[in-house]
Design a protein around this motif. Structure first.
Motif, PDB file in Angstrom:
ATOM      1  N   ARG A  68       0.837  -1.197   0.000  1.00  0.00           N
ATOM      2  CA  ARG A  68       0.000   0.000   0.000  1.00  0.00           C
ATOM      3  C   ARG A  68       0.877   1.254   0.000  1.00  0.00           C
ATOM      4  NH1 ARG A  68      -4.536   0.682   4.542  1.00  0.00           N
ATOM      5  NH2 ARG A  68      -5.374  -1.065   3.365  1.00  0.00           N
ATOM      6  N   GLN A 110      -0.407   1.085  16.111  1.00  0.00           N
ATOM      7  CA  GLN A 110      -0.796   0.054  17.075  1.00  0.00           C
ATOM      8  C   GLN A 110       0.245  -0.170  18.161  1.00  0.00           C
ATOM      9  OE1 GLN A 110      -2.367  -3.101  14.499  1.00  0.00           O
ATOM     10  NE2 GLN A 110      -4.292  -1.992  14.545  1.00  0.00           N
ATOM     11  N   ALA A 143     -16.992   4.484  17.695  1.00  0.00           N
ATOM     12  CA  ALA A 143     -16.461   3.257  18.317  1.00  0.00           C
ATOM     13  C   ALA A 143     -15.144   3.556  19.027  1.00  0.00           C
ATOM     14  CB  ALA A 143     -16.251   2.180  17.244  1.00  0.00           C
ATOM     15  N   ALA A 160      -0.447   0.517   8.690  1.00  0.00           N
ATOM     16  CA  ALA A 160      -0.325   1.802   8.002  1.00  0.00           C
ATOM     17  C   ALA A 160      -0.577   2.944   8.980  1.00  0.00           C
ATOM     18  CB  ALA A 160      -1.316   1.865   6.849  1.00  0.00           C
ATOM     19  N   ASP A 166     -13.927   0.791  14.610  1.00  0.00           N
ATOM     20  CA  ASP A 166     -13.398   2.072  14.165  1.00  0.00           C
ATOM     21  C   ASP A 166     -12.791   1.920  12.761  1.00  0.00           C
ATOM     22  OD1 ASP A 166     -12.291   4.762  14.537  1.00  0.00           O
ATOM     23  OD2 ASP A 166     -10.376   3.717  14.656  1.00  0.00           O
ATOM     24  N   PRO A 167     -13.262   2.694  11.780  1.00  0.00           N
ATOM     25  CA  PRO A 167     -12.768   2.532  10.398  1.00  0.00           C
ATOM     26  C   PRO A 167     -11.265   2.760  10.263  1.00  0.00           C
ATOM     27  CG  PRO A 167     -14.637   4.059  10.456  1.00  0.00           C
ATOM     28  CD  PRO A 167     -14.300   3.721  11.873  1.00  0.00           C
ATOM     29  N   ASP A 168     -10.720   3.734  10.985  1.00  0.00           N
ATOM     30  CA  ASP A 168      -9.274   3.992  10.899  1.00  0.00           C
ATOM     31  C   ASP A 168      -8.483   2.779  11.375  1.00  0.00           C
ATOM     32  OD1 ASP A 168     -10.153   6.458  10.157  1.00  0.00           O
ATOM     33  OD2 ASP A 168      -8.900   7.599  11.527  1.00  0.00           O
ATOM     34  N   THR A 169      -9.000   2.125  12.442  1.00  0.00           N
ATOM     35  CA  THR A 169      -8.324   0.937  12.958  1.00  0.00           C
ATOM     36  C   THR A 169      -8.312  -0.166  11.898  1.00  0.00           C
ATOM     37  OG1 THR A 169      -8.950   1.491  15.215  1.00  0.00           O
ATOM     38  CG2 THR A 169      -8.369  -0.793  14.798  1.00  0.00           C
ATOM     39  N   PHE A 197      -8.490   0.255   8.718  1.00  0.00           N
ATOM     40  CA  PHE A 197      -7.656   0.702   7.599  1.00  0.00           C
ATOM     41  C   PHE A 197      -6.171   0.594   7.948  1.00  0.00           C
ATOM     42  CE2 PHE A 197      -5.731   4.103   4.974  1.00  0.00           C
ATOM     43  CZ  PHE A 197      -6.074   3.606   3.723  1.00  0.00           C
ATOM     44  N   PHE A 198      -5.798   1.042   9.132  1.00  0.00           N
ATOM     45  CA  PHE A 198      -4.390   0.980   9.540  1.00  0.00           C
ATOM     46  C   PHE A 198      -3.907  -0.455   9.671  1.00  0.00           C
ATOM     47  CE2 PHE A 198      -4.919   5.271  11.845  1.00  0.00           C
ATOM     48  CZ  PHE A 198      -4.575   5.940  10.694  1.00  0.00           C
ATOM     49  N   SER A 199      -4.822  -1.345  10.133  1.00  0.00           N
ATOM     50  CA  SER A 199      -4.393  -2.731  10.318  1.00  0.00           C
ATOM     51  C   SER A 199      -4.523  -3.521   9.015  1.00  0.00           C
ATOM     52  CB  SER A 199      -5.181  -3.383  11.451  1.00  0.00           C
ATOM     53  OG  SER A 199      -6.553  -3.341  11.146  1.00  0.00           O
ATOM     54  N   ARG A 250     -11.895  10.592  14.489  1.00  0.00           N
ATOM     55  CA  ARG A 250     -12.135   9.159  14.667  1.00  0.00           C
ATOM     56  C   ARG A 250     -13.619   8.870  14.884  1.00  0.00           C
ATOM     57  NH1 ARG A 250      -6.974   6.584  15.647  1.00  0.00           N
ATOM     58  NH2 ARG A 250      -8.117   4.625  15.576  1.00  0.00           N
ATOM     59  N   SER A 251     -13.947   7.565  14.915  1.00  0.00           N
ATOM     60  CA  SER A 251     -15.350   7.138  14.918  1.00  0.00           C
ATOM     61  C   SER A 251     -15.938   7.091  16.330  1.00  0.00           C
ATOM     62  CB  SER A 251     -15.423   5.734  14.341  1.00  0.00           C
ATOM     63  OG  SER A 251     -14.719   4.868  15.209  1.00  0.00           O
TER      64      SER A 251
END
Lengths: 335, 184
Positions: free
Chosen positions: A212, A323, A283, A230, B111-114, B116-118, A280-281
Motif C-alpha cells: 500500500r 498500534q 467506536a 499503516a 473504528d474505520p481507521d483501525t 484501515f491501519f491494520s 475518529r469514529s
C-alpha cells in the motif's frame, strides 16, 4: 484531597459526542463544519442543528461541551471566525478553545462571560506565556503542546496562573506542535491556516504489487509491505531515504498514552486530560473514553496502589496509530 | 425528555460461544449483486431520513464495495440526493474487505481507521469521497428516542425509548452482532 482531572474527549459528530458522554467523559470538545478548527475534514464536524443537540445532550447528563475555534484567521476571512465565537456564546457552550490573540481579544471583549481555553495551537510552553494570555484575555485554562518533559510540565503547572490541560491519549504531532507549517511544503496548506495537515484532495492511497502506498500531492510519503500497519498520510510520518535506507526521519506513527504516569499527573495538579481524535469514529471514542474513565476512577480511589490493567492498555493500543504507544516527550529526561 | 442522561447498569451477558456465521455468508453469496446493492441502498436511504442533505457532497459519485471473501462487488451511485444501485463502469472510490469487516464498518461496530491501519480494509480512489463516506457513516445518529417518538408519538415515545434503554436492548443487539461476526 487531590482533584481528579477532567476527562476531555473528542467528537467529530453527534454519535461520537453521545458515545463520549455515555462512557464517562466530563467534557466533550467539538468543532464547527468549516475551517475555523484544526480538523477540517470533508463530512466531519457539527452544523448548527447538531451543535445545539449535542449541547443539550451533554448538559442534561451534567457534562460540558467545549468548542475548538483554534485555527488562525486571515484578514479576508476574519468574519467567519468571529461568527463562530458568537455562535458558541449563543449556543451556551461551556468554553471556547482558541489560539489567535486577535480572536481571543474579540471573544474577551464581546462575550466577557464566555470561558476561554488556550488551544495547543497557540503553542504556549512556559508559564510566562500563560501569564500573558491570562492577563490580556482572561483565559482560564491552557492546553499544553506535547513537547514538554514531565519536569518542565511540573514547573509550568506550579507557576501557571491558569488550569493546565495535557494530552493523555492519541496520535502524536511533531516537536513544533502548533507552529507546524511542514505540510504546506507539499500541499500549500497547513493546520494553522486551513485546519488540516493533509487535505483529503491531496491524499491518494494506492494498492500496488509492492504494497500500500500513500501519496501527498503526488509525492510518495510511505509504502507499507503486506501486513504492515499503516499510518496517517502526513508528511511528518512518512518514511524517507535517509543515509541510504527508508526511515521515519521526522516522526514515527505511534500514539501517546499516559496510563503509566496517571498518578503523577493527578498528584501534580493537572486539571484535565485530553484525548486526541475528532476525526475518529464513535467506536473509537467509546472505547478510549471507557478505558481512561476506569483508569482515572481507579487512580482516584487509591493512587498509591494504582496499576495499569492489561485490558485498558490493550484496548488503547488496538486503536492506536501504528498500534503501539509511547510517553513521547514526557519521558525525555535530557530536556 | 432525555433517556440517556441516567446510566443504567449494563446487562451481564452470559459468555456464549460465537454464533455460526455461515447462514449470513450463504445468503450474501446466493443473492445476486444488483439485489444486494438495491437492498443496501434502500436501508442507507432510510437511515439517512431527514439527514439526506449529508449526501449532497457525494452527488454524482460512484462507489464500489467488494467483499473479498464472498466474491461480491456492489456498485453504487449518489444521484438526486439518494444512494442508488450503480453500473459496473468506473468508480470514484473502491472499498474492499472481508464481509465481516465490511459489516463491522457499516454497523459501526469497529473504528474505520483501525480497520484501515491494520490493513483489513482497503480504500482506493478519491480520498475526499472516501472521507465523506466514512464521516457520513460516523455521523448517522441512530437515536432511540427520536425513532420511538416517530413510531409511538410524542406522548408514548419517550417512555418507550426509556424502557428500551433501561433494558439495554442496544447492548444486547450489539453483542449478538459481534458474536456472529466474531470479535476482532
Amino acid at each position: 484531597m487531590t482533584r481528579i482531572p477532567e476527562l476531555v474527549c473528542p467528537a467529530g459528530a453527534l454519535p461520537a459526542l453521545k458515545a463520549a458522554v455515555d462512557n464517562g467523559a466530563d467534557a466533550v470538545y467539538i468543532g464547527f463544519r468549516d475551517d475555523t478548527n484544526a480538523r477540517n475534514f470533508p463530512g466531519l464536524n457539527f452544523g448548527p442543528d447538531d451543535a445545539r443537540k449535542g449541547v443539550e445532550y451533554a448538559h442534561r447528563a451534567g457534562k460540558k461541551v467545549l468548542l475548538a475555534v483554534n485555527t488562525y484567521p486571515q484578514p479576508h476571512n476574519w468574519p467567519i471566525w468571529t461568527a463562530a465565537v458568537d455562535r458558541a456564546a449563543a449556543l451556551g457552550l461551556d468554553a471556547v478553545i482558541m489560539a489567535d490573540p486577535g480572536l481571543l481579544r474579540y471573544a474577551a471583549s464581546r462575550h466577557p462571560d464566555l470561558r476561554l481555553h488556550l488551544s495547543v495551537q497557540a503553542s504556549a510552553t512556559n508559564h510566562r506565556a500563560l501569564e500573558f494570555y491570562h492577563q490580556r484575555f482572561g483565559i482560564r485554562r491552557a492546553v499544553l503542546p506535547r513537547v514538554l518533559s514531565l519536569q518542565q510540565l511540573w514547573h509550568t503547572i506550579a507557576h501557571s496562573p491558569v488550569e493546565i490541560e495535557v494530552f493523555g491519549y492519541g496520535s502524536l504531532c511533531v516537536m513544533v506542535e502548533g507552529r507546524c507549517a511542514l505540510s504546506s511544503y507539499i500541499t500549500g496548506r497547513s493546520p494553522n491556516g486551513s485546519g488540516v495537515c493533509s487535505p483529503a484532495e491531496a491524499v491518494r492511497w494506492e494498492e500496488t504489487p509492492q504494497g500500500r502506498q500513500s501519496r501527498l500531492n503526488g509525492v510518495l510519503i510511505d509504502r507499507y509491505g503486506p501486513g504492515e500497519a499503516a499510518g496517517y498520510p502526513t508528511l511528518c510520518k512518512g518514511r524517507y531515504h535517509t543515509e541510504g535506507r527508508p526511515y521515519y526521519a521526522i516522526e514515527e506513527p505511534t500514539s501517546l498514552n499516559v496510563l503509566d504516569i496517571l498518578p503523577e499527573l493527578v498528584q501534580h495538579g493537572v486539571a484535565a486530560i485530553k484525548v486526541e481524535g475528532r476525526q475518529r469514529s464513535p467506536a473509537y471514542v467509546a472505547s478510549v473514553t471507557r478505558a481512561l474513565r476506569t483508569a482515572l476512577d481507579t487512580c482516584a480511589a487509591d493512587p498509591r496502589r494504582y496499576q495499569v490493567r492489561e485490558e485498558w492498555a490493550a484496548a488503547l493500543d488496538r486503536l492506536s496509530e501504528g498500534q503501539c504507544h509511547t510517553l513521547g516527550a514526557y519521558h525525555r529526561p535530557w530536556q | 425528555m432525555n433517556t440517556h442522561a441516567t446510566s443504567y447498569p449494563p446487562i451481564r451477558l452470559p459468555a456464549l460461544p460465537s454464533l455460526p456465521r455461515w447462514p449470513l455468508f450463504l445468503a450474501v453469496r446466493s443473492i445476486p449483486e444488483p439485489l444486494l446493492a438495491d437492498a443496501a441502498a434502500r436501508i442507507m436511504n432510510r437511515l439517512l431520513g431527514e439527514r439526506s442533505a449529508d449526501l449532497a457532497p457525494l452527488e454524482g459519485r460512484r462507489l464500489s464495495i467488494e467483499g473479498t471473501d464472498v466474491g461480491k462487488r456492489l456498485h453504487f451511485l449518489v444521484a438526486g440526493g439518494k444512494l442508488r444501485r450503480g453500473s459496473t463502469a468506473m468508480t470514484d472510490l473502491r472499498i474492499r474487505g472481508t464481509l465481516a469487516d465490511l459489516l463491522r464498518l457499516g454497523l459501526r461496530l469497529e473504528d474505520p481507521d483501525t480497520l484501515f491501519f491494520s490493513r483489513r480494509l482497503s480504500l482506493e480512489g478519491d480520498t475526499v469521497t472516501g472521507l465523506s463516506v466514512k464521516n457520513l457513516l460516523d455521523g448517522l445518529d441512530l437515536d432511540w428516542a427520536e425513532a420511538c417518538q416517530r413510531l409511538f408519538g410524542p406522548l408514548a415515545g419517550p417512555a418507550v425509548a426509556q424502557g428500551l434503554h433501561r433494558t439495554g436492548v442496544a447492548a444486547l443487539l450489539r453483542d449478538r452482532l459481534e458474536r456472529i461476526l466474531g470479535r476482532s
